[in-house]
Design a protein around this motif. Structure first.
Motif, PDB file in Angstrom:
ATOM      1  N   TYR A 473      22.960  35.785  37.067  1.00  0.00           N
ATOM      2  CA  TYR A 473      23.879  36.674  37.793  1.00  0.00           C
ATOM      3  C   TYR A 473      25.226  35.986  38.025  1.00  0.00           C
ATOM      4  O   TYR A 473      26.282  36.627  38.041  1.00  0.00           O
ATOM      5  N   GLN A 474      25.145  34.662  38.158  1.00  0.00           N
ATOM      6  CA  GLN A 474      26.365  33.912  38.440  1.00  0.00           C
ATOM      7  C   GLN A 474      27.370  34.038  37.309  1.00  0.00           C
ATOM      8  O   GLN A 474      28.583  33.995  37.538  1.00  0.00           O
ATOM      9  N   ALA A 477      29.219  37.124  38.017  1.00  0.00           N
ATOM     10  CA  ALA A 477      30.053  36.932  39.212  1.00  0.00           C
ATOM     11  C   ALA A 477      31.295  36.110  38.882  1.00  0.00           C
ATOM     12  O   ALA A 477      32.400  36.390  39.388  1.00  0.00           O
ATOM     13  N   ASN A 478      31.106  35.083  38.016  1.00  0.00           N
ATOM     14  CA  ASN A 478      32.262  34.277  37.623  1.00  0.00           C
ATOM     15  C   ASN A 478      33.283  35.093  36.840  1.00  0.00           C
ATOM     16  O   ASN A 478      34.498  34.939  37.014  1.00  0.00           O
ATOM     17  N   THR A 553      31.644  37.357  47.268  1.00  0.00           N
ATOM     18  CA  THR A 553      30.319  37.959  47.017  1.00  0.00           C
ATOM     19  C   THR A 553      29.790  38.552  48.308  1.00  0.00           C
ATOM     20  O   THR A 553      30.187  38.107  49.400  1.00  0.00           O
ATOM     21  N   PRO A 554      28.899  39.510  48.245  1.00  0.00           N
ATOM     22  CA  PRO A 554      28.330  40.082  47.010  1.00  0.00           C
ATOM     23  C   PRO A 554      29.257  41.121  46.378  1.00  0.00           C
ATOM     24  O   PRO A 554      30.061  41.748  47.061  1.00  0.00           O
ATOM     25  N   HIS A 555      29.109  41.259  45.064  1.00  0.00           N
ATOM     26  CA  HIS A 555      29.786  42.331  44.345  1.00  0.00           C
ATOM     27  C   HIS A 555      28.842  43.522  44.341  1.00  0.00           C
ATOM     28  O   HIS A 555      27.805  43.505  43.680  1.00  0.00           O
TER      29      HIS A 555
END
Length: 719
Positions: A473-474, A477-478, A553-555
């Motif tokens: 997930y990161q 997110a990045n 975060t969170p998205h």
């Protein structure tokens, strides 16, 4: 002027004089005129209609000058200029009075001399006309101050004239102080001013005089301080520059014409010599051996000199010396003097008659402009100061609310902010991630492009302890953070632009509602700007918070349907352009759908075509691209509304809501801390001194113009 010359000849031939006063005989062998004599025409100048009209015109000019009309319109006049000695002699010859004669400069202010022959005995009154302050600046309204008693003895005139001039040169001393001063005391006075533009007005009634009005100016000087020389010269230039001024210049024959300063000034003001009269004095200073000089002067007098030509010519006179001036003029000599200057009077009368229509037009135009300027000024305060202050505060707050709500007729706040929000939307749209699912994508200059291997690298860098076939997930997110961090700068630019618009609107409203009273404008301007700064800081914090919702975060989104739809479209798009023969950004989807429809597979969409493609080794990277791009659109639609609404509510609406209460609270706190509530309110609505001064100036000017117009109309109705 030939008539004048002929009169001069006949007067010289038929009334020889034994008393030396105004000796109009020229020097030996000097001809007064080159033209042949014309018949003498007898004119009764004492009882004719012309005489009556002449008297009325002269009286009207005197009245207009006393009203200060010459500071507003160009009145016809005769102005005498020249060196000091020549001026004194000519003025004495014309007026029949002795003027002060001291070594150096004895006349230090203009003298207006008005002579009237409609009297049975000689008398004189002196008035001081103050039209300028001690710095030479125009006063709003000229003041005419009668000076002393009526003079009935000619021998007393000189000392009274000296006293009047001393009063002019010492404006801070009461005029009555000089009424009893002797000539010696007057000579020893240390005057406050060296020269003055204020005028000594002399009105002479003399049955032996001719009706004439003229200005006698301080004599032109050269051997003084540069400042004094320039001041006297500027005074002469000011008086003779008007087009309807007759310039009477004295020219001593003891010096060459080229060296005569008065002629230089007259020539500069009247290049064509149409309104200049030359009076040649001191012919007896030319010795019998000065043949060349005598010849030049003869040419000038006879009008044969090309360099020195005047429309009304030159006149050669021998004026009385100091011994002769002490003698009284006989009636015959007075009549000679009257005949000598009667044509100058006639010229002035004609000039006045020609100028009358223009004077009326000029006064009407000035009066119309004065009335317009006066009406444009705010009226004097009539309300109670407390009511005025509270009313203006409430009006300001109500107007600002209507600006914020967009209900005011002036839509600049809403329209300019909408334009700034549109720019903000475009800037945010420009931060969209540019994913290109190729092994080696083409990279455009200035645009950050990420290819399929770039996405794979991001995924690999984010792998922790995930099980196989699980994308971290990161990694997503990045990638999301890469575009959301770009939203800070456009948001700050948008807020700064909105603040600038708000400042302009606030400044305009402050000026509109409080600008009439400078103290009130400054007071509430400071209070309002303090509240603006408070709301601006809060709005800045609110925008920062709104950005943190997207950048941290969170998205998250609950708009899953929209997110899923976009994900499928972008995944199909990326897969299609990676297929053999696929192109970027265009695809042959329409052609494939048409072929399938013909084969019986109707109702398909372009996104359905991706299912027909074989498995891709970069399937995970394509999914990440689609997920991130889909989330961008969801977040983009949130932020382009959220930031503008945050600014509007945290800045404009918050300010409009709290402004009235905060202003009134600050006002009451300030007033309550002072000693006098009523006085403080009066102070806040004290009128701007410049407006009060302008209102007084225009009111005074309007009154002067109305008086001048009334006097002109009175004369028009009497003829």
């Amino acid at each position: 002027m030939d008539l004048l010359r002929n009169r001069r000849k006949q007067a010289a031939s038929t009334e020889p004089s034994t008393k030396p006063s105004l000796d109009v005989t020229s020097i030996s062998s000097l001809s007064v005129s080159a033209s042949p004599p014309e018949p003498w025409e007898e004119v009764d100048i004492s009882s004719s209609d012309y005489a009556r009209r002449r008297r009325e015109l002269m009286e009207m000019m005197v009245d207009l000058r006393s009203m200060g009309a010459d500071a507003l319109i160009a009145l016809p006049s005769v102005v005498v200029i020249g060196s000091q000695s020549g001026l004194c002699s000519l003025v004495e010859a014309v007026s029949g009075i002795n003027v002060p004669r001291d070594s150096g400069t004895c006349t230090r202010c203009p003298m207006e001399c008005n002579m009237s022959s409609y009297a049975t005995s000689w008398s004189c009154t002196i008035t001081l006309r103050f039209g300028f302050d001690s710095n030479g600046l125009d006063l709003q309204k000229p003041t005419n101050v009668p000076f002393g008693r009526t003079i009935t003895d000619r021998s007393e005139f000189e000392v009274w004239l000296r006293r009047a001039q001393a009063a002019i040169l010492n404006p801070n001393v009461p005029c009555s102080t000089f009424h009893t001063k002797t000539i010696e005391e007057l000579r020893n006075i240390k005057n406050t001013l060296k020269f003055s533009r204020n005028v000594v007005c002399v009105s002479i009634e003399d049955p032996d005089a001719t009706d004439l009005s003229f200005y006698d100016l301080p004599g032109l000087i050269q051997n003084e301080e540069a400042e004094i020389v320039a001041l006297v010269k500027c005074l002469a230039e000011h008086y003779i520059e008007k087009k309807n001024t007759i310039i009477l210049t004295t020219i001593p024959m003891s010096d060459d014409m080229e060296n005569q300063q008065s002629m230089s000034l007259a020539r500069a003001a009247d290049p064509n010599g149409k309104r200049t009269i030359g009076v040649l004095t001191k012919p007896d200073t030319l010795g019998t051996g000065a043949i060349s000089q005598r010849r030049k002067w003869v040419e000038i007098i006879e009008g044969r000199s090309e360099e020195h030509t005047l429309r009304y010519g030159f006149y050669c006179v021998r004026l009385p010396d100091d011994a002769e001036r002490a003698q009284r003029l006989s009636r015959a000599e007075s009549q000679r003097r009257a005949a000598e200057y009667f044509d100058t009077t006639r010229l002035l009368i004609r000039l006045i008659e020609e100028a009358l229509p223009r004077l009326r037009e000029d006064v009407d135009a000035l009066l119309a402009k004065c009335t317009k300027d006066f009406d444009e000024l705010p009226p004097p305060l009539e309300n109670d100061p407390q009511i005025e202050v509270l009313g203006r505060v409430n009006a300001f707050c109500d107007t600002f609310k209507s600006f914020v709500n967009g209900s005011h007729e002036d839509k600049r706040l809403a329209q300019r902010n909408r334009a700034l929000y549109a720019i903000f939307k475009r800037d945010i749209r420009g931060t969209a991630p540019d994913f290109r699912p190729f092994n080696v994508p083409k990279r455009d200059s200035g645009v950050k492009v990420m290819g399929i291997y770039d996405i794979r690298r991001v995924i690999q860098e984010a792998i922790g302890w995930e099980l196989p076939n699980n994308v971290p997930y990161q990694a997503k997110a990045n990638l999301i953070a890469e575009f959301t961090k770009l939203w800070v700068a456009p948001s700050e630019r948008c807020l700064a632009g909105v603040n600038n618009v708000l400042d302009q609107v606030i400044d305009t409203l402050i000026s509109t509602h409080f600008g009439r009273f400078k103290v009130l404008e400054e007071y509430f301007g400071n209070l309002i700007r303090i509240q603006v700064d408070i709301c601006r800081t809060r709005a800045q914090d609110a925008v920062k918070t709104a950005l943190e919702l997207e950048t941290a975060t969170p998205h998250y989104t609950q708009n899953t349907h929209y997110l899923q739809t976009l994900r499928e479209r972008w995944l199909a798009h990326y897969k299609t352009v990676r297929s053999p023969g696929g192109t970027y950004p265009e695809t042959p989807g329409a052609k494939a759908l048409r072929a399938l429809a013909e084969a019986g597979y109707a109702g398909l969409r372009v996104s359905d075509l991706a299912r027909l493609l074989p498995p891709d080794s970069f399937e995970e990277e394509l999914v990440v691209m689609a997920d991130v791009r889909a989330y961008y659109h969801v977040a983009y639609k949130r932020i382009i509304d959220h930031i503008p609404l945050t600014i509007e509510h945290a800045l404009h609406h918050a300010l409009a809501k709290q402004l009235s209460q905060s202003l009134l609270t600050s006002l009451l706190t300030d007033v309550a801390s002072g000693p006098n509530f009523s006085e403080r309110m009066k102070e806040l609505v004290s009128e701007d001194p410049s407006i009060a001064q302008k209102r007084l100036m225009l009111s005074t000017r309007k009154e002067r113009l109305l008086n001048i117009r009334r006097r002109l109309m009175t004369f028009s109705n009497s003829i």
